[in-house]
Design a protein around this motif. Structure first.
Motif, PDB file in Angstrom:
ATOM      1  N   SER A  24      -4.896  -4.147   5.740  1.00 56.53           N
ATOM      2  CA  SER A  24      -5.112  -2.747   5.371  1.00 56.53           C
ATOM      3  C   SER A  24      -5.694  -2.680   3.976  1.00 56.53           C
ATOM      4  O   SER A  24      -5.644  -3.646   3.209  1.00 56.53           O
ATOM      5  CB  SER A  24      -3.803  -1.960   5.428  1.00 56.53           C
TER       6      SER A  24
ATOM      7  N   ILE B 270      -5.044   6.694  -4.781  1.00 54.43           N
ATOM      8  CA  ILE B 270      -3.586   6.591  -4.806  1.00 54.43           C
ATOM      9  C   ILE B 270      -3.035   7.405  -5.971  1.00 54.43           C
ATOM     10  O   ILE B 270      -2.103   8.201  -5.823  1.00 54.43           O
ATOM     11  CB  ILE B 270      -3.140   5.123  -4.940  1.00 54.43           C
TER      12      ILE B 270
ATOM     13  N   MET C   1      -6.385   0.100   0.414  1.00 52.13           N
ATOM     14  CA  MET C   1      -6.049   1.319  -0.301  1.00 52.13           C
ATOM     15  C   MET C   1      -7.017   1.473  -1.470  1.00 52.13           C
ATOM     16  O   MET C   1      -7.438   0.473  -2.062  1.00 52.13           O
ATOM     17  CB  MET C   1      -4.609   1.253  -0.844  1.00 52.13           C
TER      18      MET C   1
ATOM     19  N   VAL D 136      -0.069   8.353  -0.092  1.00 48.38           N
ATOM     20  CA  VAL D 136      -0.979   7.208  -0.158  1.00 48.38           C
ATOM     21  C   VAL D 136      -1.658   7.025   1.190  1.00 48.38           C
ATOM     22  O   VAL D 136      -0.999   6.912   2.226  1.00 48.38           O
ATOM     23  CB  VAL D 136      -0.230   5.912  -0.535  1.00 48.38           C
ATOM     24  N   ASP D 137      -2.987   6.996   1.182  1.00 44.44           N
ATOM     25  CA  ASP D 137      -3.761   6.765   2.399  1.00 44.44           C
ATOM     26  C   ASP D 137      -4.040   5.267   2.509  1.00 44.44           C
ATOM     27  O   ASP D 137      -4.806   4.712   1.738  1.00 44.44           O
ATOM     28  CB  ASP D 137      -5.085   7.544   2.342  1.00 44.44           C
ATOM     29  N   ILE D 138      -3.365   4.616   3.454  1.00 46.77           N
ATOM     30  CA  ILE D 138      -3.561   3.197   3.684  1.00 46.77           C
ATOM     31  C   ILE D 138      -4.270   3.035   5.030  1.00 46.77           C
ATOM     32  O   ILE D 138      -3.820   3.574   6.036  1.00 46.77           O
ATOM     33  CB  ILE D 138      -2.227   2.423   3.627  1.00 46.77           C
ATOM     34  N   ARG D 139      -5.390   2.338   5.034  1.00 42.80           N
ATOM     35  CA  ARG D 139      -6.253   2.282   6.212  1.00 42.80           C
ATOM     36  C   ARG D 139      -6.279   0.884   6.805  1.00 42.80           C
ATOM     37  O   ARG D 139      -6.544  -0.094   6.101  1.00 42.80           O
ATOM     38  CB  ARG D 139      -7.673   2.689   5.826  1.00 42.80           C
TER      39      ARG D 139
ATOM     40  N   THR E 198     -10.192  -1.337  -5.234  1.00 41.20           N
ATOM     41  CA  THR E 198      -9.751  -1.489  -3.849  1.00 41.20           C
ATOM     42  C   THR E 198      -8.657  -2.537  -3.756  1.00 41.20           C
ATOM     43  O   THR E 198      -8.818  -3.668  -4.214  1.00 41.20           O
ATOM     44  CB  THR E 198     -10.918  -1.899  -2.936  1.00 41.20           C
TER      45      THR E 198
END
Length: 257
Positions: A215, A222, A217, A197-200, A179
């Protein structure tokens, strides 16, 4: 951008740049010099230092990498670091945990409940002013905008900032990090979406050299979900990072200007 470079970002990146882990004192000092030039001299985020090396308490337990031009003389371009948990005090907060102590939404994720040796933070991204050419870039250490990707008729690609982020991912992957946390501009998520890329976002905004949001990832995701066009560049970055660790005597004839 030539048609081959448009569809092979690895070739395009290697043509102009190279990335390396800072595996020795000389290379780490190159990183600290870039940071001083950008954070202290240009942006005035930090006080100037007599030795012109910008360092802090997190550097001893961080991994660093830098981008240089690929042709001699290898001019320094930019750098970033991966802040790991403190070996002798793993519960010591990462930088974002301090900055976002009051805005972090622990119902989404609580970093204190994760295995601390599997998390890290991407921070201290910096690109020298010579390579930040867009209007307004003189007020940010590194930036990505929609314009960086060009249009269908005139494609472009932000090799430098994406190269630095991919370098951090490569460092994380080889270090067993699952993470990644990052404190970024709110708009960054849409730009990373272009790369697969999913960045939350995991908390509310804070004022930290501008408005920033915490945030996260997922490193395996990735790598797995990276867009097809980005994969050649990822392979180049990963290869050069690995080669840099294998050549632990690195830095000979490679120190940039």
């Amino acid at each position: 951008m030539k048609i081959f470079e448009r569809f092979n970002l690895g070739h395009g990146f290697r043509k102009y740049f190279e990335i390396a882990p800072a595996t020795n004192e000389a290379l780490r000092n190159d990183v600290f010099r870039i940071r001083h030039e950008v954070y202290c001299e240009e942006l005035k985020f930090e006080p100037e230092r007599p030795d012109r090396l910008e360092t802090d308490e997190y550097d001893p337990h961080s991994l660093h990498c830098l981008i240089r031009t690929s042709n001699a003389p290898n001019h320094l371009v930019g750098c970033t670091r991966l802040v790991l948990a403190k070996p002798d005090d793993p519960l010591a907060p990462l930088p974002f945990e301090r900055t976002c102590a009051n805005t972090l939404d622990r119902s989404i994720i609580d970093p204190l409940k994760l295995p601390r040796d599997r998390i890290a933070e991407v921070s201290r991204l910096a690109v020298r002013g010579t390579y930040r050419r867009r209007k307004g870039d003189d007020k940010a250490a590194v930036a990505i905008s929609d314009d960086d990707f060009g249009t269908g008729d005139r494609p472009r690609f932000p090799y430098i900032p994406i190269g630095l982020y991919l370098g951090a991912v490569a460092l994380a992957s080889r270090s067993g990090i699952d993470t990644l946390f990052v404190l970024t501009e709110p708009r960054l998520a849409s730009h990373f979406g272009k790369l697969g890329v999913d960045i939350r976002q995991i908390g509310g905004p804070v004022e930290h050299r501008g408005t920033r949001v915490p945030s996260m990832m997922d490193v395996p995701s990735i790598i797995k979900n990276m867009r097809f066009l980005v994969r050649p560049m990822w392979r180049v970055v990963q290869e050069e990072i690995e080669n840099g660790f294998e050549d632990t005597s690195g830095g000979k004839n490679l120190t940039g200007r």
